[in-house]
Design an enzyme around this catalytic site. Structure first.
Site, PDB file in Angstrom:
ATOM      1  N   TYR A 171       0.819  -1.220   0.000  1.00 25.85           N
ATOM      2  CA  TYR A 171       0.000   0.000   0.000  1.00 25.85           C
ATOM      3  C   TYR A 171       0.850   1.266   0.000  1.00 25.85           C
ATOM      4  O   TYR A 171       0.540   2.230  -0.701  1.00 25.85           O
ATOM      5  CB  TYR A 171      -0.940  -0.001   1.211  1.00 25.85           C
ATOM      6  CG  TYR A 171      -2.067  -1.001   1.106  1.00 25.85           C
ATOM      7  CD1 TYR A 171      -2.549  -1.404  -0.131  1.00 25.85           C
ATOM      8  CD2 TYR A 171      -2.670  -1.526   2.246  1.00 25.85           C
ATOM      9  CE1 TYR A 171      -3.586  -2.317  -0.233  1.00 25.85           C
ATOM     10  CE2 TYR A 171      -3.710  -2.439   2.154  1.00 25.85           C
ATOM     11  CZ  TYR A 171      -4.162  -2.834   0.918  1.00 25.85           C
ATOM     12  OH  TYR A 171      -5.200  -3.735   0.829  1.00 25.85           O
ATOM     13  N   CYS A 219       3.149   6.317  11.003  1.00 28.76           N
ATOM     14  CA  CYS A 219       2.002   7.182  10.696  1.00 28.76           C
ATOM     15  C   CYS A 219       1.325   7.706  11.968  1.00 28.76           C
ATOM     16  O   CYS A 219       1.002   8.896  12.060  1.00 28.76           O
ATOM     17  CB  CYS A 219       1.022   6.474   9.774  1.00 28.76           C
ATOM     18  SG  CYS A 219       0.580   4.810  10.298  1.00 28.76           S
TER      19      CYS A 219
HETATM   20  N1  LIG Z   1       0.344   1.347   5.638  1.00 31.40           N
HETATM   21  C1  LIG Z   1       0.577   2.501   6.255  1.00 31.40           C
HETATM   22  O1  LIG Z   1      -0.344   3.268   6.561  1.00 31.40           O
HETATM   23  C2  LIG Z   1       1.988   2.922   6.599  1.00 31.40           C
HETATM   24  C3  LIG Z   1       2.199   4.231   7.025  1.00 31.40           C
HETATM   25  C4  LIG Z   1       3.505   4.634   7.372  1.00 31.40           C
HETATM   26  C5  LIG Z   1       4.552   3.719   7.306  1.00 31.40           C
HETATM   27  N2  LIG Z   1       4.300   2.444   6.913  1.00 31.40           N
HETATM   28  C6  LIG Z   1       5.446   1.522   6.847  1.00 31.40           C
HETATM   29  O2  LIG Z   1       5.802   1.377   5.490  1.00 31.40           O
HETATM   30  C7  LIG Z   1       6.254   0.050   5.247  1.00 31.40           C
HETATM   31  C8  LIG Z   1       5.377  -0.581   4.166  1.00 31.40           C
HETATM   32  O3  LIG Z   1       4.040  -0.614   4.650  1.00 31.40           O
HETATM   33  P1  LIG Z   1       2.834  -1.127   3.759  1.00 31.40           P
HETATM   34  O4  LIG Z   1       1.600  -0.843   4.512  1.00 31.40           O
HETATM   35  O5  LIG Z   1       2.996  -0.632   2.367  1.00 31.40           O
HETATM   36  O6  LIG Z   1       3.130  -2.697   3.796  1.00 31.40           O
HETATM   37  P2  LIG Z   1       2.609  -3.790   2.776  1.00 31.40           P
HETATM   38  O7  LIG Z   1       1.369  -3.323   2.124  1.00 31.40           O
HETATM   39  O8  LIG Z   1       2.596  -5.066   3.518  1.00 31.40           O
HETATM   40  O9  LIG Z   1       3.780  -3.831   1.668  1.00 31.40           O
HETATM   41  C9  LIG Z   1       5.088  -4.212   1.959  1.00 31.40           C
HETATM   42  C10 LIG Z   1       5.714  -4.814   0.707  1.00 31.40           C
HETATM   43  O10 LIG Z   1       7.069  -5.152   0.999  1.00 31.40           O
HETATM   44  C11 LIG Z   1       7.456  -6.279   0.222  1.00 31.40           C
HETATM   45  N3  LIG Z   1       8.342  -7.117   1.028  1.00 31.40           N
HETATM   46  C12 LIG Z   1       8.013  -7.862   2.117  1.00 31.40           C
HETATM   47  N4  LIG Z   1       9.106  -8.489   2.610  1.00 31.40           N
HETATM   48  C13 LIG Z   1      10.135  -8.134   1.793  1.00 31.40           C
HETATM   49  C14 LIG Z   1      11.519  -8.468   1.752  1.00 31.40           C
HETATM   50  N5  LIG Z   1      12.057  -9.296   2.677  1.00 31.40           N
HETATM   51  N6  LIG Z   1      12.291  -7.937   0.780  1.00 31.40           N
HETATM   52  C15 LIG Z   1      11.767  -7.121  -0.152  1.00 31.40           C
HETATM   53  N7  LIG Z   1      10.440  -6.764  -0.176  1.00 31.40           N
HETATM   54  C16 LIG Z   1       9.647  -7.252   0.795  1.00 31.40           C
HETATM   55  C17 LIG Z   1       6.173  -7.017  -0.162  1.00 31.40           C
HETATM   56  O11 LIG Z   1       6.151  -7.132  -1.549  1.00 31.40           O
HETATM   57  P3  LIG Z   1       6.513  -8.482  -2.356  1.00 31.40           P
HETATM   58  O12 LIG Z   1       6.191  -9.644  -1.430  1.00 31.40           O
HETATM   59  O13 LIG Z   1       5.600  -8.395  -3.516  1.00 31.40           O
HETATM   60  O14 LIG Z   1       7.945  -8.364  -2.677  1.00 31.40           O
HETATM   61  C18 LIG Z   1       5.030  -6.085   0.268  1.00 31.40           C
HETATM   62  O15 LIG Z   1       4.143  -5.782  -0.780  1.00 31.40           O
HETATM   63  C19 LIG Z   1       6.130  -0.698   6.591  1.00 31.40           C
HETATM   64  O16 LIG Z   1       7.369  -0.680   7.239  1.00 31.40           O
HETATM   65  C20 LIG Z   1       5.112   0.131   7.339  1.00 31.40           C
HETATM   66  O17 LIG Z   1       5.228   0.032   8.718  1.00 31.40           O
HETATM   67  C21 LIG Z   1       3.050   2.029   6.524  1.00 31.40           C
END
Ligand SMILES: NC(=O)c1ccc[n+]([C@@H]2O[C@H](COP(=O)([O-])OP(=O)(O)OC[C@H]3O[C@@H](n4cnc5c(N)ncnc54)[C@H](OP(=O)(O)O)[C@@H]3O)[C@@H](O)[C@H]2O)c1
Length: 355
Positions: A16, A154
């Site tokens: 996301y 966030c």
């Molecule tokens: N969602 C929010 O509101 C938000 C806000 C602020 C910060 N964050 C932070 O931003 C980061 C991403 O959040 P998100 O919500 O986008 O998470 P998400 O939707 O779960 O996406 C994370 C992506 O990372 C990839 N991934 C997982 N393990 C990996 C690895 N070992 N090596 C390379 N790629 C990997 C996966 O893609 P593939 O499996 O397709 O490679 C997955 O699609 C997190 O640390 C989260 O805490 C999120």
């Protein structure tokens, strides 16, 4: 002759946060997205996963090949779960490429906080030392020269932006700061779990972390930095029935009774010139105070405050879109600052109404 664009790569592009980065970066006049990594979906069109990008890009996801990323790009965004970037970022930095990390791996200044809040020893405290915490409103000058920006959590961002001005003014009890946050379902990422399954998640107002949320560490870190040591924060997090958005309501206790006009002075002084912070207090209409519904899709943080003389309490409310100001928007804002571009470039988005 057309100006050469900055080539950027996204790791975690299928998630996301990654999708939101793509939405912003594909619209950015000075950037070209050259690599969008997904290990699971390598070779697939990006728009199949992020259908809002259909006809805007024919990019396909790339496999996770760090050498290729380092050869092809000038800047890498990591939007991966906590614990992934800490092992990859040092190598990228060594090759002279800058990094903006949306995960928690480089957010906490003190390496000893990692075992406590995340359960692992930080593998590269020397790199951690050089990371700049990515809240432009508070760390603009350091971001200008940063090689590694650690974007805030966030919930942390919403709490920090509403609390730092009053903490800096030195007019509240440091040891009793309550932050009550509500967050939408996109905050937990794209991987489903039993608690995010629709029948369980729909319609909820669910306290999921009444105490001990990891973002507490970031809020205390910034309050101690700007308001002096000794701040104690109690953060309680609730899941609510929206997809995007955070409302954080903070309760703080002034050392002396305080009036609204003094608060206005403090908050106008802090945010008067900030393009993405709005102080909200209207006399009429439905949206008189900060409300996440109004900021969805935008990079704004709306902040409101009220004095409760009955309890000698100040109530602060801040509203953000967790995926924009709370993640990809702040990351793009930091990228703009690093490159000396107009800070609002690619971020001049209004929220939706109604949504
Ligand atoms: N969602 C929010 O509101 C938000 C806000 C602020 C910060 N964050 C932070 O931003 C980061 C991403 O959040 P998100 O919500 O986008 O998470 P998400 O939707 O779960 O996406 C994370 C992506 O990372 C990839 N991934 C997982 N393990 C990996 C690895 N070992 N090596 C390379 N790629 C990997 C996966 O893609 P593939 O499996 O397709 O490679 C997955 O699609 C997190 O640390 C989260 O805490 C999120």
């Amino acid at each position: 002759m057309s100006e050469e664009r900055l080539k950027v790569a996204l790791v975690g592009a299928s998630g996301y946060g990654g999708g939101e980065l793509l939405r912003l970066l594909l619209n950015h006049p000075k950037v070209e997205v050259s690599i969008a990594v997904s290990r699971r979906l390598a070779g697939e069109y990006v728009f199949r996963t992020h259908p809002n990008l259909r006809s805007r890009t024919n990019l396909r996801f790339s496999p996770m090949e760090l050498d290729n990323i380092m050869n092809e790009t000038d800047l890498v965004f990591f939007s991966t779960p906590h614990g992934v970037s800490k092992d990859l970022v040092p190598k990228v930095l060594e090759s002279g490429i800058k990094v903006i990390d949306l995960s928690a791996d480089f957010r906490l200044r003190n390496p000893e906080d990692y075992p406590r809040w995340y359960g692992w020893e930080h593998p590269c405290p020397d790199v951690l030392k050089k990371a700049v915490y990515g809240i432009p409103e508070l760390h603009r000058e350091e971001i200008q020269d940063a090689n590694l920006v650690a974007c805030p959590g966030c919930l942390a961002l919403s709490g920090i932006l509403e609390l730092v001005p009053i903490a800096k003014a030195g007019i509240i009890e440091k040891e009793k700061i309550i932050v009550d946050s509500k967050i939408g379902s996109s905050g937990s990422g794209e991987s489903p779990s039993p608690s995010t399954h629709h029948p369980e998640r729909s319609g909820v107002v669910r306290p999921y972390m009444p105490a001990g949320h990891r973002h507490t560490a970031e809020i205390e870190q910034e309050l101690n930095l700007f308001g002096g040591e000794g701040h104690k924060v109690g953060l309680s997090a609730h899941a609510v029935d929206i997809v995007r958005g955070i409302l954080s309501t903070a309760h703080v206790f002034p050392l002396e009774p305080i009036e609204m006009k003094s608060l206005w002075k403090v908050y106008r002084g802090a945010y008067r010139d900030e393009p993405f912070v709005r102080l909200v207090r209207d006399q009429k209409g439905v949206y008189r105070l900060a409300d996440p519904k109004v900021v969805v899709g935008s990079n704004f943080c709306d902040i409101s405050f009220e004095v409760d003389s009955h309890l000698n309490r100040v109530i602060l409310c801040s509203a953000i879109d967790n995926l924009v100001k709370g993640a990809a928007g702040s990351a793009v804002q930091s990228m703009n600052i690093i490159h000396g571009w107009e800070e609002t470039l690619g971020l001049e988005l209004m929220g939706f109404h109604p949504v």
